[in-house]
Write an enzyme that holds these catalytic residues in place. Structure first.
Site, mmCIF file in Angstrom:
data_model
loop_
_atom_site.group_PDB
_atom_site.id
_atom_site.type_symbol
_atom_site.label_atom_id
_atom_site.label_comp_id
_atom_site.label_asym_id
_atom_site.label_seq_id
_atom_site.Cartn_x
_atom_site.Cartn_y
_atom_site.Cartn_z
ATOM 1 N NE ARG A 79 -0.303 0.447 4.970
ATOM 2 C CZ ARG A 79 0.573 1.326 5.417
ATOM 3 N NH1 ARG A 79 0.890 2.374 4.670
ATOM 4 N NH2 ARG A 79 1.166 1.172 6.586
ATOM 5 C CE1 TYR A 85 -1.331 -1.585 17.397
ATOM 6 C CE2 TYR A 85 -3.118 0.008 17.631
ATOM 7 C CZ TYR A 85 -2.532 -1.200 17.979
ATOM 8 O OH TYR A 85 -3.142 -2.020 18.893
ATOM 9 C CG HIS A 86 -4.142 -1.467 10.936
ATOM 10 N ND1 HIS A 86 -4.852 -0.311 10.729
ATOM 11 C CD2 HIS A 86 -3.479 -1.716 9.778
ATOM 12 C CE1 HIS A 86 -4.631 0.112 9.490
ATOM 13 N NE2 HIS A 86 -3.793 -0.707 8.898
ATOM 14 C CB ALA A 147 -4.306 5.983 9.510
ATOM 15 C CB ALA A 162 -7.305 2.426 10.466
ATOM 16 C CB CYS A 178 1.111 8.517 8.830
ATOM 17 S SG CYS A 178 -0.328 7.448 9.053
#
Length: 239
Positions: A79, A85-86, A147, A162, A178
């Site tokens: 991507r 972060y997820h 994000a 997200a 980011c």
């Protein structure tokens, strides 16, 4: 006459990041071949840091061996965007849609993803806005609440957005989110200071915002379990 524009929505719950990535890749191929309609995946991940194709490892502030101790993974992806972060208590949307069919270019597509999260925040009285130049995502003042990282292949999208509902913000301290230094991360829970409805309700509200912004007026809901089959589709379990 208003013609229906259909969107198939898969509610997946919590899914391992790499499993979700495999599913996206399968669905992108199917969408290119016109085997499936425009599709939206709604899910959460276990704690996961992801790096985009620029491989900005320097924005990970914790040694890789330490990740296991905090229960996090670090997959690499294709991507756009920097490290992010997820994790639990985020609302994540992965659209697998044809930009050509809806007449959007890449920039307009990203702007609409931003508008989706801005619209969602506004429903709770939170004033959010798109980032300034070189600041991706959606912000509340100088604090990031959402994000965006996308991939577009032959006009078909994957990855997505997200939105921070109530994640553990400590995880963000281990990265430069980011790639933007000296900025904080926030959440809907922190900005409202109130008890939020169930996460299922919030996920459905975010889906509705996405559909409205992108002009989909016929949602086809698919309740799926997050266990993925070899063919890339979730399996339904019957107890």
């Amino acid at each position: 006459m208003i013609f229906p524009r259909s969107l198939e929505v898969w509610k997946l719950g919590k899914v391992n990041y790499l499993e979700a990535l495999k599913l996206q890749e399968k669905l992108v191929c199917d969408r290119k071949a016109h085997k499936i309609p425009d599709t939206l995946l709604s899910l959460q991940h276990p704690p996961t840091y992801t790096l985009g194709k620029r491989r900005t490892d320097h924005n990970l502030l914790i040694p890789v061996p330490e990740l296991e101790k905090i229960g996090a993974e670090l997959p690499y992806t294709q991507r756009g965007g920097d490290i992010t972060y997820h994790g639990p208590h985020q609302a994540i949307l992965y659209p697998i849609i044809s930009l050509r069919d809806i007449g959007l270019g890449a920039r307009k597509y990203v702007e609409k993803l931003e508008l989706t999260m801005i619209d969602m925040a506004s429903q709770y009285g939170v004033k959010a806005c798109a980032g300034k130049k070189c600041e991706t995502g959606v912000w509340v003042g100088d604090k990031k609440i959402g994000a965006i990282g996308v991939r577009i292949s032959s006009g078909i999208t994957s990855h997505g957005l997200a939105f921070n509902v109530d994640p553990d913000l400590v995880y963000f301290k281990h990265i430069v989110p980011c790639g933007i230094a000296d900025k904080e991360v926030t959440s809907l829970r922190r900005e409202t200071g109130t008890v939020l409805p169930s996460e299922e309700v919030i996920h459905e509200q975010l889906i509705s915002c996405f559909a409205r912004i992108f002009g989909f007026n016929n949602l086809i809901w698919k309740e799926k379990e997050p266990t993925l089959l070899d063919n890339g589709k979730p399996e339904r379990h019957v107890d």
